[in-house]
Write a protein that holds these residues in place. Structure first.
Motif, mmCIF file in Angstrom:
data_model
loop_
_atom_site.group_PDB
_atom_site.id
_atom_site.type_symbol
_atom_site.label_atom_id
_atom_site.label_comp_id
_atom_site.label_asym_id
_atom_site.label_seq_id
_atom_site.Cartn_x
_atom_site.Cartn_y
_atom_site.Cartn_z
ATOM 1 N N ASP A 148 -39.036 -7.080 -10.904
ATOM 2 C CA ASP A 148 -39.982 -7.967 -11.796
ATOM 3 C C ASP A 148 -40.668 -7.023 -12.896
ATOM 4 O O ASP A 148 -40.843 -5.754 -12.567
ATOM 5 C CB ASP A 148 -40.937 -8.666 -11.329
ATOM 6 C CG ASP A 148 -40.368 -9.804 -10.729
ATOM 7 O OD1 ASP A 148 -40.085 -10.698 -11.556
ATOM 8 O OD2 ASP A 148 -40.593 -10.245 -9.501
ATOM 9 N N SER A 177 -43.539 -13.975 -12.381
ATOM 10 C CA SER A 177 -43.106 -14.461 -11.283
ATOM 11 C C SER A 177 -44.419 -14.199 -10.017
ATOM 12 O O SER A 177 -45.131 -13.497 -10.106
ATOM 13 C CB SER A 177 -42.084 -13.743 -10.634
ATOM 14 O OG SER A 177 -42.393 -12.613 -10.035
ATOM 15 N N GLU A 178 -44.277 -15.148 -9.249
ATOM 16 C CA GLU A 178 -45.240 -15.158 -7.756
ATOM 17 C C GLU A 178 -45.166 -13.898 -6.833
ATOM 18 O O GLU A 178 -46.052 -13.474 -6.587
ATOM 19 C CB GLU A 178 -45.057 -16.306 -6.816
ATOM 20 C CG GLU A 178 -45.814 -17.594 -7.367
ATOM 21 C CD GLU A 178 -47.207 -17.185 -7.371
ATOM 22 O OE1 GLU A 178 -47.561 -16.786 -6.409
ATOM 23 O OE2 GLU A 178 -47.740 -17.671 -8.119
ATOM 24 N N ARG A 179 -43.654 -13.653 -6.982
ATOM 25 C CA ARG A 179 -43.625 -12.011 -6.063
ATOM 26 C C ARG A 179 -44.254 -10.933 -6.795
ATOM 27 O O ARG A 179 -44.815 -10.023 -6.178
ATOM 28 C CB ARG A 179 -42.228 -11.933 -5.990
ATOM 29 C CG ARG A 179 -41.551 -10.974 -5.060
ATOM 30 C CD ARG A 179 -40.371 -10.958 -4.837
ATOM 31 N NE ARG A 179 -39.720 -9.833 -4.048
ATOM 32 C CZ ARG A 179 -38.725 -9.406 -3.696
ATOM 33 N NH1 ARG A 179 -37.551 -9.883 -4.456
ATOM 34 N NH2 ARG A 179 -38.351 -8.546 -2.864
ATOM 35 N N ALA A 181 -46.962 -11.018 -8.660
ATOM 36 C CA ALA A 181 -48.262 -11.535 -8.463
ATOM 37 C C ALA A 181 -48.841 -10.821 -7.339
ATOM 38 O O ALA A 181 -50.199 -10.428 -7.073
ATOM 39 C CB ALA A 181 -48.736 -12.759 -8.808
ATOM 40 N N LYS A 182 -47.921 -11.250 -6.461
ATOM 41 C CA LYS A 182 -48.564 -11.024 -5.069
ATOM 42 C C LYS A 182 -48.649 -9.164 -4.683
ATOM 43 O O LYS A 182 -49.281 -8.945 -4.217
ATOM 44 C CB LYS A 182 -47.313 -11.569 -3.962
ATOM 45 C CG LYS A 182 -47.528 -12.903 -3.664
ATOM 46 C CD LYS A 182 -47.856 -13.207 -2.106
ATOM 47 C CE LYS A 182 -48.442 -14.580 -1.704
ATOM 48 N NZ LYS A 182 -47.704 -15.685 -2.413
ATOM 49 N N GLU A 185 -51.537 -8.102 -6.372
ATOM 50 C CA GLU A 185 -52.807 -8.334 -5.717
ATOM 51 C C GLU A 185 -52.844 -7.287 -4.696
ATOM 52 O O GLU A 185 -54.037 -6.953 -4.365
ATOM 53 C CB GLU A 185 -52.549 -9.731 -5.431
ATOM 54 C CG GLU A 185 -53.571 -10.687 -5.476
ATOM 55 C CD GLU A 185 -53.352 -12.132 -5.420
ATOM 56 O OE1 GLU A 185 -53.842 -13.047 -6.065
ATOM 57 O OE2 GLU A 185 -52.679 -12.463 -4.425
#
Ligand code: NAD
Length: 443
Positions: A148, A177-179, A181-182, A185
């Motif tokens: 990503d 993408s959520e991935r 973002a994780k 974080e």
């Protein structure tokens, strides 16, 4: 967690050092072999308060490493920050060649999922170019490894970079993408314990946020400088005006100081790059054209004041200059007003004797005219017809005025940062000029 930071300049080295300081395994990569060799010996390429200690501590613990190759350390990497330079291209746009060279290198060696984060200041659409470049490099070797891209613009201030990174006002992250973002974080979790927040957004908005911030700050500076020049003509005092408006919470009191114009590695090039983006999309940013024009004019305000006092011919005049870096607490000379001012002085026949507490090594790389670099601030004053204060280093705030006066041929001070007190200096027998204070003010 393991992270690679590519580019060990002001942003990359601070990012790498601070991430390693919270326990992350970090490899800082730079194309400049000499820089990496020195870093491996514990010698830092830049001056940034507090950085050396953090680098040494984490290098000793083995959490912070320096390398010239991304490929050598790519195994098990969760995220790669691209923090290389994005200098001004020939047409004013941001030159992406270093960023895309890194993307190509990543695409040539990535073996497993990672988030590739652009930390360099780049125009809207650049992360997309990074993604395409990585994909193309992978395709060349017949691979399609998932990854990503993310945009994480940096807002640190040189001179206060460590505290800005460790305790940020906010962290802006653009993801798709959520991935990703994780992962982001996870990277920033240690910095959020004090309640600072991550602002997630889409990638184009994150890219634009950085330019918007710098353009807004540059606008405030040019606005105040423009008003300062008018205040002088009207007999008003820009410092009092600043206090008057800065107490309005809608305005706030930051970045309202009149001076000799903005410089540094970011504002000038970022304002130009944003203007170029506007132009390329048929939407010229008229306000920024003026911001830049006002800033260019402001850089010479002190020089014109000097000529008003000493006369247009500066042949044989000896001028002392205090401060060369574009602001205090840094050795960064990029686009420093001192470059333009010393050039104008020497062109007008003056002999310049300059001193800066930390930028003396960097300065000759940027100042093209022959000037004398004095060994301290008092040495620069010997037989001077005037002193020009260009950078408000702390050690210039309260000099030994009697000594200053004794050393100078003429006790004339031009204060480009409004740090001295006019009444006090007049009482000591100095002739004093600053920015934005009219002759009638205070009478
Ligand atoms: P810098 O010039 O100090 O450092 C850039 C580093 O990248 C250099 O050491 C260079 O050798 C290295 N580099 C270039 N190409 C490389 C490659 N292919 N592989 C590995 N290393 C490579 O730049 P900087 O001031 O740290 O700025 C970096 C970016 O961050 C810029 O986009 C800038 O606009 C942005 N930024 C800077 C600041 C600041 O205060 N300096 C603040 C916020 C954002």
């Amino acid at each position: 967690m393991k992270i690679i930071v590519v580019g060990t300049g002001y942003v990359g080295l601070v990012t790498g050092a601070c991430l390693s300081d919270v326990g992350i395994e970090v490899v800082c990569v730079d194309i400049d072999r000499e820089k990496i060799r020195k870093l491996n010996e514990g010698i830092l390429p830049i001056y940034e308060p507090g950085l050396e200690e953090i680098v040494h501590r984490n290098a000793q613990k083995g959490r912070l490493k320096f390398s010239t190759s991304i490929a050598a350390d790519i195994a098990d990497t969760d995220a790669i920050f691209i923090a290389v330079g994005t200098p001004e291209g020939e047409d004013g746009s941001a030159d992406l060649k270093y960023v895309l060279a890194v993307a190509d290198e990543i695409g040539a060696c990535l073996e497993e999922y990672a988030v590739i984060i652009t930390k360099s200041t780049v125009p809207v659409g650049s992360s997309h170019k990074v993604k395409e470049t990585i994909k193309a490099a992978m395709a060349r070797r017949g691979r399609h490894i998932p990854f990503d891209v993310a945009s994480n613009p940096e807002f640190l201030k040189e001179g206060a970079a460590i505290s800005d990174f460790m305790s940020p006002d906010r962290i802006v992250i653009g993801v798709e993408s959520e991935r990703a973002a994780k992962v982001m974080e996870q990277v920033y979790k240690p910095f959020l314990l004090n309640g600072f927040r991550i602002i997630f957004m889409d990638i184009p908005s994150a890219e634009m946020t950085k330019y918007a911030a710098n353009a807004m700050l540059a606008t405030r500076i040019s606005f105040m400088n423009d008003l300062a020049n008018l205040c002088e003509l009207l007999g008003a005092d820009i410092n009092q005006v600043r206090n008057g408006i800065g107490t309005d919470p809608r305005i706030g009191n930051k970045f309202l100081y009149a001076g000799i114009g903005y410089g540094g590695a970011c504002f000038p090039k970022d304002v130009k790059a944003l203007m170029k983006t506007g132009e390329q999309h048929g939407h010229p940013l008229k306000m920024l054209e003026v911001v830049e024009a006002v800033n260019n004019r402001q850089k010479l305000v002190l020089f014109h004041k000097l000529k008003k006092v000493l006369g247009p011919d500066l042949q044989g005049r000896r001028i002392a200059v205090w401060g060369l870096s574009f602001k205090p607490q840094t050795d960064d000379m990029r686009e420093a007003p001192s470059i333009v001012i010393t050039e104008a002085l020497v062109n007008a026949g003056a002999e310049v004797h300059a001193y800066d507490p930390v930028a003396m090594k960097e300065a000759p790389k940027y100042i093209t005219r022959a000037i004398t670099y004095a060994e301290d601030e008092y040495k620069a004053l010997e037989q001077a017809d005037a002193l020009l204060l260009l950078t408000e280093w702390r050690e210039f705030r309260l000099p030994d005025w009697e000594r200053v006066k004794d050393l100078m041929r003429r006790p004339l001070i031009l204060d480009g940062r409004n740090i001295y007190n006019a009444t006090e200096l007049a009482a000591l027998g100095f002739e004093y000029h600053c920015i934005g204070v009219g002759a009638l003010s205070g009478k």
